[in-house]
Design an enzyme around this catalytic site. Structure first.
Site, PDB file in Angstrom:
ATOM      1  N   TYR A  99     -32.217   7.402  -6.844  1.00  0.00           N
ATOM      2  CA  TYR A  99     -31.842   7.911  -8.164  1.00  0.00           C
ATOM      3  C   TYR A  99     -32.743   9.105  -8.486  1.00  0.00           C
ATOM      4  O   TYR A  99     -33.108   9.855  -7.596  1.00  0.00           O
ATOM      5  CB  TYR A  99     -31.935   6.768  -9.190  1.00  0.00           C
ATOM      6  CG  TYR A  99     -31.177   7.037 -10.462  1.00  0.00           C
ATOM      7  CD1 TYR A  99     -29.845   7.475 -10.444  1.00  0.00           C
ATOM      8  CD2 TYR A  99     -31.786   6.858 -11.700  1.00  0.00           C
ATOM      9  CE1 TYR A  99     -29.148   7.721 -11.607  1.00  0.00           C
ATOM     10  CE2 TYR A  99     -31.088   7.100 -12.873  1.00  0.00           C
ATOM     11  CZ  TYR A  99     -29.779   7.535 -12.821  1.00  0.00           C
ATOM     12  OH  TYR A  99     -29.092   7.784 -13.981  1.00  0.00           O
ATOM     13  N   LYS A 107      -5.131  -7.479  -2.189  1.00  0.00           N
ATOM     14  CA  LYS A 107      -4.880  -6.296  -1.358  1.00  0.00           C
ATOM     15  C   LYS A 107      -6.203  -5.679  -0.912  1.00  0.00           C
ATOM     16  O   LYS A 107      -6.352  -5.258   0.248  1.00  0.00           O
ATOM     17  CB  LYS A 107      -4.071  -5.285  -2.173  1.00  0.00           C
ATOM     18  CG  LYS A 107      -3.475  -4.167  -1.364  1.00  0.00           C
ATOM     19  CD  LYS A 107      -2.138  -4.590  -0.830  1.00  0.00           C
ATOM     20  CE  LYS A 107      -1.411  -3.438  -0.194  1.00  0.00           C
ATOM     21  NZ  LYS A 107       0.030  -3.675  -0.094  1.00  0.00           N
ATOM     22  N   ASP A 141       3.173  -2.092  -6.443  1.00  0.00           N
ATOM     23  CA  ASP A 141       3.891  -2.882  -7.451  1.00  0.00           C
ATOM     24  C   ASP A 141       4.214  -2.078  -8.709  1.00  0.00           C
ATOM     25  O   ASP A 141       4.015  -2.550  -9.841  1.00  0.00           O
ATOM     26  CB  ASP A 141       3.091  -4.147  -7.808  1.00  0.00           C
ATOM     27  CG  ASP A 141       3.044  -5.137  -6.655  1.00  0.00           C
ATOM     28  OD1 ASP A 141       3.793  -4.942  -5.686  1.00  0.00           O
ATOM     29  OD2 ASP A 141       2.252  -6.095  -6.714  1.00  0.00           O
ATOM     30  N   ASP A 192       4.681  -0.566  -1.185  1.00  0.00           N
ATOM     31  CA  ASP A 192       5.926  -1.329  -1.282  1.00  0.00           C
ATOM     32  C   ASP A 192       7.075  -0.584  -0.624  1.00  0.00           C
ATOM     33  O   ASP A 192       8.033  -1.205  -0.150  1.00  0.00           O
ATOM     34  CB  ASP A 192       6.274  -1.606  -2.746  1.00  0.00           C
ATOM     35  CG  ASP A 192       5.176  -2.393  -3.438  1.00  0.00           C
ATOM     36  OD1 ASP A 192       4.849  -3.475  -2.942  1.00  0.00           O
ATOM     37  OD2 ASP A 192       4.645  -1.903  -4.444  1.00  0.00           O
ATOM     38  N   ALA A 226      18.475  -1.624  -3.131  1.00  0.00           N
ATOM     39  CA  ALA A 226      18.281  -0.172  -3.225  1.00  0.00           C
ATOM     40  C   ALA A 226      17.127   0.165  -4.154  1.00  0.00           C
ATOM     41  O   ALA A 226      17.149   1.179  -4.857  1.00  0.00           O
ATOM     42  CB  ALA A 226      19.567   0.511  -3.694  1.00  0.00           C
ATOM     43  N   ALA A 283      12.635   0.265  -4.241  1.00  0.00           N
ATOM     44  CA  ALA A 283      11.638   1.009  -3.471  1.00  0.00           C
ATOM     45  C   ALA A 283      11.664   0.640  -1.998  1.00  0.00           C
ATOM     46  O   ALA A 283      11.733   1.506  -1.114  1.00  0.00           O
ATOM     47  CB  ALA A 283      10.249   0.755  -4.061  1.00  0.00           C
ATOM     48  N   ASN A 305      11.225 -12.092  -0.964  1.00  0.00           N
ATOM     49  CA  ASN A 305      10.158 -13.071  -1.173  1.00  0.00           C
ATOM     50  C   ASN A 305      10.203 -13.598  -2.602  1.00  0.00           C
ATOM     51  O   ASN A 305      10.484 -12.839  -3.528  1.00  0.00           O
ATOM     52  CB  ASN A 305       8.789 -12.426  -0.914  1.00  0.00           C
ATOM     53  CG  ASN A 305       8.205 -12.825   0.422  1.00  0.00           C
ATOM     54  OD1 ASN A 305       8.323 -13.972   0.824  1.00  0.00           O
ATOM     55  ND2 ASN A 305       7.562 -11.888   1.087  1.00  0.00           N
ATOM     56  N   ASN A 322       3.301  -6.381   5.156  1.00  0.00           N
ATOM     57  CA  ASN A 322       2.732  -5.047   5.007  1.00  0.00           C
ATOM     58  C   ASN A 322       1.310  -4.939   5.544  1.00  0.00           C
ATOM     59  O   ASN A 322       0.867  -3.858   5.934  1.00  0.00           O
ATOM     60  CB  ASN A 322       2.721  -4.635   3.530  1.00  0.00           C
ATOM     61  CG  ASN A 322       4.095  -4.407   2.968  1.00  0.00           C
ATOM     62  OD1 ASN A 322       5.093  -4.791   3.574  1.00  0.00           O
ATOM     63  ND2 ASN A 322       4.179  -3.784   1.809  1.00  0.00           N
TER      64      ASN A 322
END
Length: 384
Positions: free
Chosen positions: A36, A91, A134, A159, A192, A194, A289, A320
Site C-alpha cells: 500500500y 458459475k 441469465d 446462455d 427461439a 437466446a 432443464n 456449458n
C-alpha cells in the site's frame, strides 16, 4: 434427502460459495509500504503511463465478472438479481475449478439494455472479461452486441454461446457416428430464445444448411407477422412459409424426416411419434432443464440413435461448463479482445475431439476429465 434439501442446507452452511483471498501477506511495516502507501504509487503511475501494464501489475488479466440482471435464471425465469446470486456464485466456482479463472458475481438491479450496458462499461476497467448470464431475450442480444463493440475485453453471453459450443461438439460426434455430412443434415430447433437462436447460428457456421426453428407459436417463417429482428434473421435462411390456409406449421409437421433435433424450450413438447417420424438413426438433443422435451428412454424407444440432454443424470450432458472455463482461459491468456465465431467453433471442435472414440452414450466428455479446459483454451488461442 433430495437435491433441493441438500442444496438448501449446504448453502446455509456455506454462506456463499466463493471467497476472496490475498496473494501476498502483510506482516511488517516494510511489506505494508510496498503493498500500500507509499510504494503503491509507483505501479499506479507506471500504469498511467503505459496502460497495458495493468495486466502485468494487477489481477485484471485473470478476472471475469459474471453479470446478470436476474431476468432469466435457469428454468426459474425472472426471479430478480439477489435471487440469482446462488447461480452466479456457482458459475464463479466453475470458472476457478475448471479454468483457473478468478470470477466475481455482479447482480444488477437494472433490466433495460441501456442500463445494463452502462453499468458494465462503468466497471470494465477492473476486469479482464465479461460473462453475461441469465439475461432474458431479446435484451441479452442487444447487451452483448453493444458491449462487444464498446469494450476491448472479451464479452460472451454464455446462455447463447456456451450452450451452442457444447451442443455443436455433441452434434459433431453424432454426425460422425451416423455417417452424416453437415450440409445434408436436416435440422429442427425448438426454442427461439437466446440458446435456440445461438445453437442454430453455430450449426449454420459449421455448415448445416437446412435449419427449421420453432417458437411457442410454431415454425418461424418469413411471412409471419410480429417477429423480432432476431427471429426475422433466422426466418430468412430458408424459404419456409405459412400453410396455405394461413396457419403456422407445428412441430409434428416440421420434424417429420429430420435428421437432427435440438430442444431449448420446455418439458414434454416432443412425443415418441415425433421422434419416430424422423429419419433413421436420428440425433435427438432435448436440452430443456430441468425436464427435457422428451425423456431419453422414450426417444430411444422411438428410434433415436444419439440422445443428449442438459441433465447430469443421463448420458451426454450438454453442460456449458465444458466450454466457458476453457474459452475464457484461452481468451485471457492470449489477450484476445473480442470473441469471434472462430474461437467458438474451435472450442466446439476441441470438446468433440476430446472424445477419442465416440459412442452413442458418449459424444461429449465429462466435465471432470483432466485436461479438457486446457485443450479448449489452446484451441481458442490457436484460432486467433
Amino acid at each position: 434427502m433430495g437435491y433441493d434439501e441438500l442444496a438448501l442446507a449446504a448453502h446455509r452452511e456455506w454462506r456463499g460459495k466463493i471467497d476472496y483471498a490475498s496473494t501476498v501477506s502483510v506482516t511488517n511495516h516494510e511489506e505494508l509500504s510496498v503493498v500500500y502507501t507509499p510504494g503503491v504509487a509507483a505501479p499506479c503511475l507506471a500504469i498511467e503511463r503505459e496502460p497495458e501494464l495493468v495486466r502485468e501489475m494487477t489481477g485484471v488479466g485473470n478476472l471475469v465478472a459474471v453479470v446478470t440482471d436476474g431476468s432469466a435464471v435457469l428454468g426459474l425465469g425472472n426471479i430478480g438479481p439477489q435471487a440469482s446470486l446462488p447461480v452466479m456464485e456457482g458459475k464463479c466456482v466453475l470458472f476457478k475449478q475448471f479454468g483457473g479463472v478468478n470470477a466475481i458475481p455482479i447482480a444488477l438491479d437494472v433490466h433495460d439494455t441501456d442500463g445494463i450496458v452502462a453499468a458494465v462499461k462503468a466497471i470494465a476497467p477492473s476486469l479482464g472479461g465479461i460473462n453475461l448470464e441469465d439475461i432474458a431475450a431479446p435484451v441479452c442480444f442487444e447487451v452483448e452486441a453493444q458491449l462487444h463493440e464498446a469494450l476491448d475485453i472479451p464479452v460472451m453471453h454464455d446462455d447463447q454461446h456456451g450452450t451452442a459450443v457444447v451442443a455443436l461438439a455433441g452434434v459433431i460426434n453424432g454426425l460422425k457416428l451416423t455417417n452424416r455430412e453437415p450440409r445434408n443434415t436436416r435440422t429442427v430447433v425448438l426454442g427461439a430464445g437466446a440458446g435456440g437462436i445461438a445453437c442454430a447460428k453455430m450449426l449454420r457456421k459449421y455448415g448445416v444448411e437446412e435449419i427449421a426453428i420453432l417458437d411457442s407459436k410454431g415454425l418461424i417463417t418469413s411471412d409471419r407477422e410480429g417477429l423480432n429482428p432476431y427471429k426475422r434473421e433466422v426466418a430468412a435462411w430458408n424459404d419456409f412459409r405459412l400453410n396455405p390456409d394461413g396457419s403456422v406449421p407445428q412441430l409434428s409437421d416440421v420434424i417429420r424426416g429430420a435428421d437432427l433435433f435440438l430442444g431449448l424450450s420446455g418439458p414434454d413438447l416432443v412425443s415418441p411419434a415425433d421422434v419416430a417420424s424422423m429419419n433413421r438413426e436420428a440425433l435427438v438433443f432435448p436440452m430443456a432443464n430441468p425436464n427435457p422435451e422428451i425423456l431419453p428412454e422414450a426417444a430411444a424407444e422411438a428410434g433415436a440413435a444419439v440422445i443428449a440432454t442438459g441433465r447430469s443424470d443421463f448420458p451426454n450432458q450438454i453442460n456449458n461448463a465444458l466450454a466457458f472455463p476453457g474459452i475464457f482461459r484461452g481468451l485471457l491468456d492470449a489477450h484476445i479482445p473480442k470473441v469471434q465465431d472462430a474461437h467458438k467453433l474451435a472450442a466446439a471442435q476441441a470438446i468433440a475431439d476430446f472424445v477419442s472414440d465416440p459412442t452413442p452414450g458418449r459424444v461429449v466428455p465429462s466435465i471432470f476429465e483432466d485436461g479438457l479446459g486446457q485443450s479448449v483454451a489452446q484451441a481458442v488461442m490457436s484460432a486467433e
